[in-house]
Scaffold this motif. Structure first.
Motif, short mmCIF file in Angstrom:
data_model
loop_
_atom_site.label_atom_id
_atom_site.label_comp_id
_atom_site.label_asym_id
_atom_site.label_seq_id
_atom_site.Cartn_x
_atom_site.Cartn_y
_atom_site.Cartn_z
N THR A 149 0.83 -1.20 0.00
CA THR A 149 0.00 0.00 0.00
C THR A 149 0.86 1.25 0.00
OG1 THR A 149 -1.65 -1.20 1.26
CG2 THR A 149 -1.83 1.18 1.22
N LEU A 150 1.87 1.27 0.86
CA LEU A 150 2.76 2.43 0.92
C LEU A 150 3.49 2.63 -0.40
CD1 LEU A 150 4.21 2.14 4.51
CD2 LEU A 150 2.52 3.74 3.67
N LEU A 151 3.90 1.50 -1.03
CA LEU A 151 4.60 1.61 -2.30
C LEU A 151 3.69 2.23 -3.36
CD1 LEU A 151 7.02 0.93 -4.13
CD2 LEU A 151 5.93 -1.23 -4.61
N PHE A 152 2.42 1.73 -3.43
CA PHE A 152 1.50 2.29 -4.42
C PHE A 152 1.26 3.76 -4.17
CE2 PHE A 152 1.23 -1.55 -6.24
CZ PHE A 152 0.35 -2.48 -5.75
N PHE A 153 1.18 4.14 -2.87
CA PHE A 153 0.95 5.53 -2.54
C PHE A 153 2.12 6.39 -2.98
CE2 PHE A 153 -1.42 8.70 -0.62
CZ PHE A 153 -0.64 9.49 0.20
N CYS A 154 3.36 5.86 -2.77
CA CYS A 154 4.54 6.63 -3.18
C CYS A 154 4.67 6.69 -4.69
CB CYS A 154 5.80 6.01 -2.59
SG CYS A 154 5.88 6.16 -0.83
N LEU A 155 4.07 5.71 -5.41
CA LEU A 155 4.11 5.76 -6.87
C LEU A 155 2.93 6.54 -7.43
CD1 LEU A 155 5.17 2.11 -7.70
CD2 LEU A 155 6.50 4.17 -8.00
N GLN A 156 2.24 7.30 -6.58
CA GLN A 156 1.17 8.20 -6.99
C GLN A 156 -0.04 7.45 -7.57
OE1 GLN A 156 3.21 10.89 -9.62
NE2 GLN A 156 3.79 12.19 -7.89
N ALA A 157 -0.44 6.36 -6.90
CA ALA A 157 -1.64 5.63 -7.30
C ALA A 157 -2.51 5.43 -6.07
CB ALA A 157 -1.28 4.29 -7.93
N PRO A 158 -3.19 6.47 -5.57
CA PRO A 158 -3.92 6.32 -4.31
C PRO A 158 -5.13 5.41 -4.39
CG PRO A 158 -4.32 8.48 -5.25
CD PRO A 158 -3.27 7.84 -6.09
N ASP A 159 -5.76 5.30 -5.58
CA ASP A 159 -6.93 4.42 -5.69
C ASP A 159 -6.53 2.98 -5.45
OD1 ASP A 159 -6.83 6.67 -7.79
OD2 ASP A 159 -8.98 6.40 -7.44
N VAL A 160 -5.45 2.56 -6.10
CA VAL A 160 -4.98 1.18 -5.93
C VAL A 160 -4.57 0.95 -4.48
CG1 VAL A 160 -3.45 -0.55 -6.88
CG2 VAL A 160 -4.05 1.41 -8.24
N ALA A 161 -3.93 1.97 -3.86
CA ALA A 161 -3.47 1.82 -2.48
C ALA A 161 -4.64 1.58 -1.55
CB ALA A 161 -2.69 3.06 -2.07
N LEU B 199 -5.08 -1.80 0.67
CA LEU B 199 -5.03 -1.73 2.13
C LEU B 199 -6.11 -2.61 2.75
CD1 LEU B 199 -3.78 -0.41 4.57
CD2 LEU B 199 -5.39 1.44 4.33
N VAL B 200 -7.36 -2.47 2.26
CA VAL B 200 -8.43 -3.21 2.91
C VAL B 200 -8.39 -4.68 2.52
CG1 VAL B 200 -10.89 -3.33 3.26
CG2 VAL B 200 -9.83 -1.15 2.92
N VAL B 201 -8.16 -4.95 1.26
CA VAL B 201 -8.21 -6.36 0.83
C VAL B 201 -7.12 -7.16 1.49
CG1 VAL B 201 -7.82 -7.84 -1.15
CG2 VAL B 201 -9.37 -5.95 -1.33
N SER B 202 -5.89 -6.63 1.50
CA SER B 202 -4.78 -7.42 2.02
C SER B 202 -4.62 -7.29 3.51
CB SER B 202 -3.49 -6.98 1.33
OG SER B 202 -2.47 -7.90 1.58
N GLY B 203 -5.18 -6.25 4.13
CA GLY B 203 -5.02 -6.08 5.56
C GLY B 203 -6.17 -6.67 6.35
N GLY C 122 -15.96 3.36 -6.51
CA GLY C 122 -16.89 2.34 -6.08
C GLY C 122 -16.25 1.19 -5.33
N PHE C 123 -15.20 0.60 -5.91
CA PHE C 123 -14.64 -0.59 -5.28
C PHE C 123 -14.00 -0.28 -3.94
CE2 PHE C 123 -13.28 -4.84 -5.16
CZ PHE C 123 -12.02 -4.84 -4.59
N GLN C 124 -13.23 0.79 -3.88
CA GLN C 124 -12.57 1.17 -2.63
C GLN C 124 -13.62 1.44 -1.56
OE1 GLN C 124 -11.87 2.27 -5.60
NE2 GLN C 124 -9.66 2.20 -5.90
N ALA C 125 -14.69 2.18 -1.94
CA ALA C 125 -15.74 2.48 -0.98
C ALA C 125 -16.40 1.21 -0.50
CB ALA C 125 -16.79 3.38 -1.65
#
Lengths: 83, 249
Positions: free
Chosen positions: A40-52, A56-60, B142-145
């Motif tokens: 999650t932190l890596l995705f955030f640092c690579l400027q992809a907050p949606d993926v992060a 976060l929720v799926v893997s955590g 949607g998915f994140q929410a």
């Protein structure tokens, strides 16, 4: 690649290797959650907050939950067969 | 196959993989230099064409909404499969299930854990609703929410009250949410077919960029997907937890 991104990448590599090398499933689940957080932190640092956010929720939460539920079910069944 | 033979096969394959990787990585563009055309084109026209400020959500729910339709039905199909399999296992143990509901045991959550859970539930629910409604404006969608909304009730499990979770989120609500979300998303696409002659083309007003009710059908799609994903994930998690906590066979 900035220093922060390199550090995050190294963290992902280390935690991923740790997940693969641990043999006990219960310990693996906890390290898996840490690995998900590092990703999650890596995705955030690579400027992809949606993926992060998804990661976060799926893997955590999601993945450790179903793995722990399965491990408990298997342990219970093993205890009942031994008894 | 003996360990030595396996290690030998891995050695050969590993060397070949390393060579191909080195060749491939050498020819990549520099980190951060995007060479594609589609991304630049979307970045140029998206704000004027769709009035959304979050381009990722614009791609997911408007420009490539058809791909998201496939993804939603993959989720729907897999959750249906999980529910089918795990409920078939539960059928034979129904009389045992009724008994264990009274004997349900949990290790016991400390007061600190229960307080944390009490604080987390409204925060996660609010965050989930915010992400769903602001899909077209800020990172989220949607998915994140949906997954954040599903994690909210799961915190009740942390507080040691799994049966309370079963009471506020029984199976029929989760199934209804899952199906209603998937159906709503498809209906928006059909609305595009009826009102704009193309499946999933935007037919709602576009509004002012940056306001809540803007970007056409993106908030509607985002809300539908959030409801579906929340129902799907909660259904999967409660099915697994039912098997491990409530069913004894």
């Amino acid at each position: 690649m900035t220093v922060l991104q390199t550090v995050m990448l190294v963290l992902v590599i280390l935690s991923g290797t740790a997940v693969a090398l641990i043999s006990e499933p219960l310990h693996q689940v906890l390290v898996l959650a840490i690995y998900g957080f590092a990703l999650t932190l890596l995705f955030f640092c690579l400027q992809a907050p949606d993926v992060a956010l998804s990661e976060l929720v799926v893997s955590g939460v999601g993945l450790p939950l179903i793995i722990l539920a399965t491990l408990r079910k298997l342990a219970e069944r093993r205890d009942r067969e031994d008894a | 196959m003996s360990t030595r033979a396996r290690l030998l096969v891995f050695g050969l394959g590993g060397v070949a993989l390393a060579a191909v990787l080195a060749l491939g990585l050498g020819g990549l563009p520099a980190f951060g230099h995007y060479h594609g055309v589609y991304g630049r084109r979307v970045a140029q026209i998206e704000l004027g064409a769709r009035h959304a400020t979050d381009y990722v959500t614009a791609l997911n729910f408007d420009l490539r909404a058809f791909d998201t339709l496939g993804e939603e039905f993959i989720l729907f199909g897999s959750v249906t499969g999980v529910a089918l399999l795990l409920r078939a296992l539960r059928e034979d143990a129904r009389h045992e299930l009724a008994r264990t509901l009274e004997e349900h045991s949990f290790a016991g959550a400390s007061e600190a854990l229960r307080l944390t859970a009490l604080l987390l539930i409204p925060m996660l629910t609010t965050l989930g609703i915010y992400l769903a409604l602001h899909g077209a404006l800020t990172p989220g969608g949607g998915f994140q929410a949906g997954v954040v909304l599903a994690a909210g009730p799961m915190v009740i499990l942390l507080a040691g009250r799994y049966l309370a979770l079963k009471q506020i989120a029984p199976d029929w609500i989760l199934e209804a949410a899952d199906s209603a979300g998937a159906a709503a998303y498809t209906l928006v696409g059909l609305g595009g077919l009826i009102f704009s002659a193309v499946f999933f083309r935007n037919f709602l007003g576009l509004g002012t960029p940056g306001q809540l009710l803007s970007a056409g059908m993106m908030p509607v799609n985002s809300a539908a997907v959030a409801i579906e994903v929340c129902g799907a994930f909660l259904l999967t998690w409660t099915e697994f937890l039912d098997q491990s906590l409530l069913v004894r066979r």
